[in-house]
Structures are given as structure tokens and as C-alpha cells.
Motif scaffolding. Structure first.
Motif, PDB file in Angstrom:
ATOM      1  N   ALA A 281       0.832  -1.210   0.000  1.00  0.00           N
ATOM      2  CA  ALA A 281       0.000   0.000   0.000  1.00  0.00           C
ATOM      3  C   ALA A 281       0.861   1.252   0.000  1.00  0.00           C
ATOM      4  N   ALA A 282       1.857   1.297   0.869  1.00  0.00           N
ATOM      5  CA  ALA A 282       2.727   2.478   0.951  1.00  0.00           C
ATOM      6  C   ALA A 282       3.569   2.617  -0.301  1.00  0.00           C
ATOM      7  N   ARG A 283       4.043   1.492  -0.822  1.00  0.00           N
ATOM      8  CA  ARG A 283       4.865   1.516  -2.030  1.00  0.00           C
ATOM      9  C   ARG A 283       4.072   2.084  -3.202  1.00  0.00           C
ATOM     10  N   GLU A 284       2.828   1.656  -3.327  1.00  0.00           N
ATOM     11  CA  GLU A 284       1.979   2.136  -4.425  1.00  0.00           C
ATOM     12  C   GLU A 284       1.703   3.632  -4.277  1.00  0.00           C
ATOM     13  N   ALA A 285       1.469   4.087  -3.045  1.00  0.00           N
ATOM     14  CA  ALA A 285       1.220   5.518  -2.825  1.00  0.00           C
ATOM     15  C   ALA A 285       2.447   6.343  -3.173  1.00  0.00           C
ATOM     16  N   ILE A 286       3.605   5.885  -2.759  1.00  0.00           N
ATOM     17  CA  ILE A 286       4.845   6.610  -3.045  1.00  0.00           C
ATOM     18  C   ILE A 286       5.141   6.573  -4.538  1.00  0.00           C
ATOM     19  N   ARG A 287       4.950   5.410  -5.166  1.00  0.00           N
ATOM     20  CA  ARG A 287       5.163   5.304  -6.617  1.00  0.00           C
ATOM     21  C   ARG A 287       4.278   6.281  -7.373  1.00  0.00           C
ATOM     22  N   HIS A 288       3.020   6.375  -6.959  1.00  0.00           N
ATOM     23  CA  HIS A 288       2.073   7.268  -7.626  1.00  0.00           C
ATOM     24  C   HIS A 288       2.544   8.723  -7.537  1.00  0.00           C
ATOM     25  N   ILE A 289       3.026   9.122  -6.380  1.00  0.00           N
ATOM     26  CA  ILE A 289       3.432  10.518  -6.158  1.00  0.00           C
ATOM     27  C   ILE A 289       4.680  10.868  -6.953  1.00  0.00           C
ATOM     28  N   TRP A 290       5.607   9.908  -7.079  1.00  0.00           N
ATOM     29  CA  TRP A 290       6.887  10.188  -7.736  1.00  0.00           C
ATOM     30  C   TRP A 290       6.930   9.762  -9.197  1.00  0.00           C
ATOM     31  N   GLN A 291       5.881   9.095  -9.699  1.00  0.00           N
ATOM     32  CA  GLN A 291       5.917   8.526 -11.047  1.00  0.00           C
ATOM     33  C   GLN A 291       6.234   9.558 -12.122  1.00  0.00           C
ATOM     34  N   SER A 292       5.676  10.752 -11.999  1.00  0.00           N
ATOM     35  CA  SER A 292       5.861  11.766 -13.040  1.00  0.00           C
ATOM     36  C   SER A 292       7.320  12.175 -13.187  1.00  0.00           C
ATOM     37  N   ASP A 293       8.110  12.069 -12.117  1.00  0.00           N
ATOM     38  CA  ASP A 293       9.524  12.439 -12.194  1.00  0.00           C
ATOM     39  C   ASP A 293      10.266  11.553 -13.178  1.00  0.00           C
ATOM     40  N   LEU A 294      10.051  10.260 -13.075  1.00  0.00           N
ATOM     41  CA  LEU A 294      10.748   9.333 -13.967  1.00  0.00           C
ATOM     42  C   LEU A 294      10.206   9.428 -15.390  1.00  0.00           C
ATOM     43  N   GLU A 295       8.898   9.606 -15.526  1.00  0.00           N
ATOM     44  CA  GLU A 295       8.323   9.746 -16.866  1.00  0.00           C
ATOM     45  C   GLU A 295       8.848  11.003 -17.542  1.00  0.00           C
ATOM     46  N   GLY A 296       8.989  12.086 -16.754  1.00  0.00           N
ATOM     47  CA  GLY A 296       9.492  13.326 -17.298  1.00  0.00           C
ATOM     48  C   GLY A 296      10.946  13.233 -17.702  1.00  0.00           C
ATOM     49  N   ALA A 297      11.681  12.349 -17.017  1.00  0.00           N
ATOM     50  CA  ALA A 297      13.109  12.177 -17.341  1.00  0.00           C
ATOM     51  C   ALA A 297      13.327  11.160 -18.445  1.00  0.00           C
TER      52      ALA A 297
END
Length: 304
Positions: A281-297
Motif C-alpha cells: 500500500a505504501a509503495r503504491e502511494a509513493i510510486r504514484h506521487i513520484w511517477q511523473s519524475d521518472l516519466e518526465g526524465a
């Protein structure tokens, strides 16, 4: 030995001044001095040296400080767990923070976990990248933010973002005539943290490849002290770009153009806990919040 004595020890170590420490603890200075003397008598060592600049930790005090922090943290965990048992609170999830909470987006994370997993009791602790594996194995953390990658077979990690770091120079130490070289930079006074700090380890690796040694003038405990000392013009340092940009825009320091580096920011957890509901649950929440950083890079999207 009483917990209040240990709290007094930590307050004096942080404030380096009896009056300020007493104010923080809402004690009289004489009461604080008495607690310190009692603790020193029981331990059989002098914890501080009185100097013109205030209360400085002795060698024995420096070594015992970490142990005192561990005892107090254990007491806090005991009280929290007792309260949870009394109130019937659900599972506890502990997350280690290796940087400032705003940088790690703790506000957004906590909101998301509250909405999606309101039964979780989330506890945030400060942690160091170097101790990530140790704290996970000890069960003191369930997940931890850290810089770098891990190769330990019993620990899994998730890349969240690439963090840009830079060398920053106070205006008074910069040159108006010619651009600085790495040799010039190494000779300037440095606000150092630790060779084990990922930010400073990256810089040290660069300097060692150039066969240079930094002039380590002052050692600071964390990024907040580094920022204040650089703003005060006392030395050169390494900062994350998100810290340095606002200060540079305000004219408080210079970002050295040749001093850019990058570090991976990752999330770690024990492999044996991979399938636990609260970890996922925590991993998915953190992934969701930070996902745009990796996609943007332009990085490969993360799949859990």
C-alpha cells in the motif's frame, strides 16, 4: 538513570547552551544543570566541555549521544505501541526519511495514505542512507527513502527519481575575475557533512579522481546547518538543486556551473516483506506521487 536526564543531555547537545536548552525543556537552568550533573555522575564521564562558544560535547559525550537517542526512541516506540493497543489502532507502518519532509513529499504521501488506507498508523522517522539496510533488518523501519542503489540480496528497492546536486559558493568566496577551477574550489573552505553522506561521497569521488583534497573547514550534522553556514558566507558546500535555486535567485549564493552531479533517490524494503499488505500500500502511494519524475526524465515507468 532517568529518561528526563537523557532528554536534558540531548537538548544541551543540540542547543550548545544551557539557557536555551532549559527554555526548550521548560526548566530552570539550575534544574537542568542538576540533571546533567546527576547523569554524568551515574555514567562516570564528563559529557560536555564548557568553552567560550558554549557547551561542547566531549569525546565521551559524542560517543554516548547516539546511544541516548536510541534509548529515547525506544521509549517513544513503547509509548506509541501501548497507546495503539489501548485505542485499538490498526497496523503501524514506519517510513524512514533521509531528507527534508517537503522534498520527499511527505504531505502528499500522508494525505494519500489517509484517504486510501485510513486504518494504517503511519510513523515517520529521520534516517540516514548509510543505515538504511541496518534499520530495515532491525525492524525499526518498514520502508526507507535513500540515495543510491542497494545490492543486498535481502533488500528490494524502487527508483523514484534522479536528484540533481550542485556545488554552491557564497558570494564573498567567489571570484569576479576568472572562473574557478576544481583546484581553486578544493582550496576554498568547505562546509562538510560526512564522507558517508551520499551528496558528499559523490563530490569526494570526483575530487579523488582529480587527485585533490577538499579543505574541510567546518563539519555540520545535517543539510539545515549546511544551508545556514553557506548563507552566512562561511564556506562552500554541496546542495540539492531544489535547495540551491531559491537561494541563488535571492542572491544569497552562487551555483558553480561545473559542479553538477546526479544521484538516484530510491525506496527500500526487506525482500521478505515484499507481499505484506501495508508495504504494498505504501509503495503504491509513493510510486504514484513520484511517477511523473521518472516519466518526465524519459525513464522506464515503474511497475509493482
Amino acid at each position: 538513570m532517568e529518561l528526563n536526564q537523557l532528554k536534558s543531555f540531548l537538548a544541551i547537545a543540540r542547543e550548545r547552551n544551557l539557557t536555551r536548552a532549559a527554555d526548550k525543556l521548560h526548566l530552570s537552568q539550575s534544574a537542568l544543570s542538576t540533571q546533567l550533573k546527576q547523569l554524568e555522575t551515574e555514567l562516570g564521564v564528563s559529557l560536555f566541555r564548557r568553552t567560550a562558544r558554549g557547551m561542547e560535547l566531549s569525546e565521551q559525550g559524542t560517543e554516548l549521544l547516539a546511544h541516548a537517542e536510541e534509548v529515547l526512541e525506544s521509549a517513544r516506540r513503547l509509548r506509541r505501541r501501548a497507546m495503539q493497543l489501548h485505542q485499538g489502532v490498526g497496523e503501524t507502518l514506519t517510513i524512514g526519511l533521509n531528507a527534508a519532509p517537503d522534498f520527499l513529499r511527505v504531505g502528499a504521501l500522508n494525505r494519500r495514505l489517509s484517504v486510501l488506507h485510513g486504518d494504517l498508523n503511519v510513523v515517520y522517522h529521520t534516517s540516514e542512507t548509510l543505515r538504511t539496510a541496518e534499520l530495515l533488518r532491525q525492524g525499526r523501519l518498514d520502508l526507507a527513502f535513500f540515495y543510491g542503489n542497494v545490492v543486498d540480496a535481502d533488500i528490494r528497492h524502487l527508483l523514484l527519481s534522479w536528484v540533481r546536486i550542485c556545488v554552491v559558493i557564497p558570494h564573498d568566496l567567489g571570484t569576479k575575475n576568472a572562473p574557478l577551477t576544481w583546484e581553486d574550489l578544493a582550496a576554498l573552505p568547505w562546509i562538510w557533512v560526512s564522507n558517508d553522506s551520499p551528496l558528499y561521497a559523490a563530490l569526494l569521488d570526483k575530487l579523488e579522481r582529480l587527485r585533490l583534497q577538499p579543505n574541510q573547514a567546518v563539519t555540520a550534522a545535517d543539510e539545515f546547518i549546511v544551508r545556514e553556514l553557506v548563507r552566512d558566507g562561511q564556506g562552500v558546500a554541496v546542495m540539492r538543486e531544489d535547495e540551491a535555486r531559491p537561494l541563488a535567485d535571492q542572491g544569497e549564493l552562487i551555483i558553480w556551473n561545473d559542479g553538477w552531479m546526479t544521484l538516484p533517490l530510491s525506496l527500500a524494503w526487506l525482500e521478505k516483506n515484499d507481499a505484506k499488505k501495508k508495504i504494498r500500500a505504501a509503495r503504491e502511494a509513493i510510486r504514484h506521487i513520484w511517477q511523473s519524475d521518472l516519466e518526465g526524465a524519459g525513464a522506464t515507468p515503474i511497475h509493482l
